[in-house]
Design a protein around this motif. Structure first.
Motif, short mmCIF file in Angstrom:
data_model
loop_
_atom_site.label_atom_id
_atom_site.label_comp_id
_atom_site.label_asym_id
_atom_site.label_seq_id
_atom_site.Cartn_x
_atom_site.Cartn_y
_atom_site.Cartn_z
N PHE A 5 -1.06 12.26 3.37
CA PHE A 5 -1.28 10.97 4.03
C PHE A 5 -0.07 10.05 3.88
CE2 PHE A 5 -5.68 12.38 4.01
CZ PHE A 5 -6.12 11.90 5.24
N THR A 6 0.62 10.12 2.74
CA THR A 6 1.81 9.28 2.57
C THR A 6 2.93 9.72 3.49
OG1 THR A 6 1.20 8.96 0.24
CG2 THR A 6 3.44 8.37 0.89
N ALA B 242 1.12 4.16 -2.86
CA ALA B 242 1.00 5.59 -2.58
C ALA B 242 2.19 6.35 -3.16
CB ALA B 242 0.89 5.82 -1.08
N LEU B 243 3.39 5.83 -2.94
CA LEU B 243 4.58 6.48 -3.50
C LEU B 243 4.55 6.47 -5.02
CD1 LEU B 243 7.25 4.97 -1.08
CD2 LEU B 243 6.45 7.34 -1.14
N GLY B 244 4.05 5.38 -5.61
CA GLY B 244 3.90 5.33 -7.06
C GLY B 244 2.94 6.39 -7.56
N GLY B 245 1.85 6.62 -6.80
CA GLY B 245 0.91 7.66 -7.18
C GLY B 245 1.54 9.03 -7.14
N LEU B 246 2.42 9.27 -6.15
CA LEU B 246 3.10 10.56 -6.07
C LEU B 246 4.05 10.76 -7.24
CD1 LEU B 246 3.98 10.77 -2.26
CD2 LEU B 246 2.42 12.26 -3.51
N PRO C 209 -3.90 2.73 4.31
CA PRO C 209 -5.01 2.46 3.38
C PRO C 209 -5.51 3.71 2.66
CG PRO C 209 -5.32 1.22 5.40
CD PRO C 209 -4.16 2.13 5.64
N VAL C 210 -5.58 4.84 3.37
CA VAL C 210 -6.02 6.08 2.72
C VAL C 210 -5.01 6.48 1.65
CG1 VAL C 210 -6.49 8.53 3.04
CG2 VAL C 210 -7.32 6.88 4.72
N ALA C 211 -3.72 6.46 2.00
CA ALA C 211 -2.69 6.83 1.03
C ALA C 211 -2.69 5.89 -0.16
CB ALA C 211 -1.32 6.82 1.72
N GLY D 132 0.82 -1.21 0.00
CA GLY D 132 0.00 0.00 0.00
C GLY D 132 0.85 1.25 0.00
N LEU D 133 1.93 1.23 0.77
CA LEU D 133 2.82 2.38 0.81
C LEU D 133 3.53 2.57 -0.52
CD1 LEU D 133 3.66 4.57 2.79
CD2 LEU D 133 5.50 3.08 3.58
N VAL D 134 3.93 1.48 -1.14
CA VAL D 134 4.56 1.56 -2.47
C VAL D 134 3.57 2.12 -3.49
CG1 VAL D 134 5.47 0.17 -4.38
CG2 VAL D 134 6.24 -0.26 -2.04
#
Length: 485
Positions: A428-429, A411-415, A458-460, A407-409
């Motif tokens: 959130f990340t 989120a980072l991919g989305g950034l 989960p939100v991120a 999930g954190l990956v």
């Protein structure tokens, strides 16, 4: 004329009630997945309340209860070991003398956190099933459930942090001035519960600075209201204990952190600090022993005249950090990434997670139970049926660390590769990462400190997936990915 108006009001009331019922029915149809999950989460919490009555007790719990009673009796000196914000919160319960009310309130706080997770994702356009899926960790993970049953601060600090972040992002164009102020106040109050939450002002301030408009005014409201409870607490502590600090035990905690890898060879130490050097090889050291055990060197050595024990221990610990920066960095990284391990084991410092698992017996702690007994509270008792169910539940259902790492990956991919406005995703990340750093840096590993994973990641992750999906959608439609809506 008055009769006519009254008759019209009577005729309009049923229509108004019907409209409200219709709106509620439509809302229920749209959000039925989350409503079902919320009800199931409440049911599991009912089983936890039935299994462990009136509440689960940890050594920290004793101090929180003792100081709540002190405050209720008018003795307003803060605890020198733990922050006293939580003790202030539970003053009404201490006055009522009903310990079971604490876990009841905390189970409600856990459900409220799930509502915030769902609400903020719906606000940002997530599909209802995906937003509901993001609430599963906070609704059903045993770590969340068992911490809600303990007399501990963790659940409340997470609710305060989540509430503050939601306030900041709720309005797309930036928070209103009152919301920015309230967010700062909530983050500041969280610090009075646990000083490790000081770091949360960083992602909050960064988010405000990235918004176009009255960013400096919003930043002033955020930080100003954050400082009100923080400085107020520091001043209160200084008036009672002398130093401007949150505790007089920060040296003791830091010593427990560095003892695991400390090597005194080649280190120039004052003679009175030499006894603090651990004698055992690093592989045989247990950090919890060095922090709390009366036989630990930090409790058996004699500090020189004019210096406090904690000041000497802090000086020794800082010398170790300067002497072994690479070993310290390795220890911090190891603790941070262990929080994403597949199994919730004892961690790099070998601290047992058994107290955070559902058991069929209560943890043996005669001293703690005698201490709360002196306050008039009974020791926790276990009801066999619900406890057996929860023990089996905890063995078979929990969300493994690699899932949160993914999930954190995401989120980072989305950034990095996502499209659109990513300020909320960044908030959130960054919060999910930064909130885990202070425990890794200053405390021995404990799964308690991983609780923020269950809400923030989960939100991120959902926001990150949406940002990545937007980019792919734009490409499929043949539009330039650089165009923002």
């Amino acid at each position: 004329m008055d009769r006519l108006e009254r008759s019209q009001d009577k005729l309009s009331q049923p229509k108004l009630s019907q409209r409200r019922l219709g709106t509620a029915a439509r809302g229920l149809r749209r959000h039925w997945i989350f409503v079902v999950l919320l009800m199931l989460g409440a049911a599991v919490r009912g089983a936890v309340l039935a299994a462990y009555h009136p509440a689960l007790i940890f050594p920290d719990s004793v101090r929180y209860l003792q100081y709540a009673h002190n405050f209720a009796d008018g003795r307003w000196s803060p605890d020198a070991l733990r922050q006293s914000g939580y003790s202030i919160l539970i003053i009404p319960i201490a006055a009522l003398h009903d310990l079971w009310l604490i876990p009841v309130a905390q189970h409600l706080a856990g459900l409220a956190t799930a509502v915030l997770v769902y609400a903020v994702l719906i606000r940002f356009g997530a599909r209802t099933w995906l937003a509901a899926l993001a609430t599963i960790p906070v609704l059903f993970d045993p770590l969340q459930l068992v911490l809600e049953q303990y007399v501990l601060t963790d659940v409340w600090t997470m609710l305060l942090i989540m509430g503050a972040l939601v306030l900041l992002v709720w309005r797309r164009g930036g928070p209103t001035l009152p919301r920015a102020a309230m967010a700062g106040l909530l983050l500041g109050v969280a610090v009075t519960f646990r000083d490790q939450e000081l770091i949360m002002i960083i992602p909050a301030a960064l988010y405000v600075l990235l918004i176009r408009g009255r960013r400096l005014i919003w930043l002033g409201a955020l930080t100003g209201c954050f400082l009100i409870p923080v400085l107020g607490y520091l001043g209160w502590f200084a008036a009672a204990h002398g130093p401007w600090n949150f505790t007089t035990f920060d040296g003791a905690f830091l010593y427990g952190r560095v003892a695991d890898f400390a090597e005194c060879r080649g280190l120039n130490l004052p003679a009175y600090e030499r006894p603090l050097c651990p004698a055992e090889p690093p592989a045989q050291r247990v950090a919890d022993f060095y922090t709390w055990n009366p036989a630990s060197p930090q409790w058996t050595f004699t500090p020189p005249a004019g210096q406090s024990r904690d000041a000497v221990v802090r000086d020794f610990s800082l010398r170790i950090l300067r002497h072994q920066p690479a070993a310290y960095a390795e220890s911090v990284v190891s603790d941070f990434f262990y929080g994403f391990s597949p199994v919730r084991g004892p961690g790099p410092e070998k601290y047992s997670p058994a107290y955070l698992q559902f058991q069929t017996t209560v943890r043996a702690d005669k001293q703690a139970y005698a201490s709360i007994g002196a306050l008039g509270y009974p020791a926790p008792q276990v009801r066999a049926g619900p406890a057996a169910f929860l023990a089996a539940y905890g063995r078979w259902f929990y969300l493994p660390g690699p899932l949160f790492a993914a999930g954190l990956v995401l989120a980072l991919g989305g950034l990095i590769a996502g499209r659109g406005d990513k300020k909320a995703l960044l908030l959130f990340t960054a919060s999910a990462v930064l909130v885990l750093l202070p425990p890794a840096m200053f405390a021995t590993f404990d799964w308690r400190y991983q609780l923020p994973q269950l809400s923030l990641i989960p939100v991120a992750a959902v926001l990150g997936a949406d940002a990545i999906g937007s980019r792919f959608s734009a490409r499929l439609q043949g539009r330039p990915a650089s165009l923002n809506p």
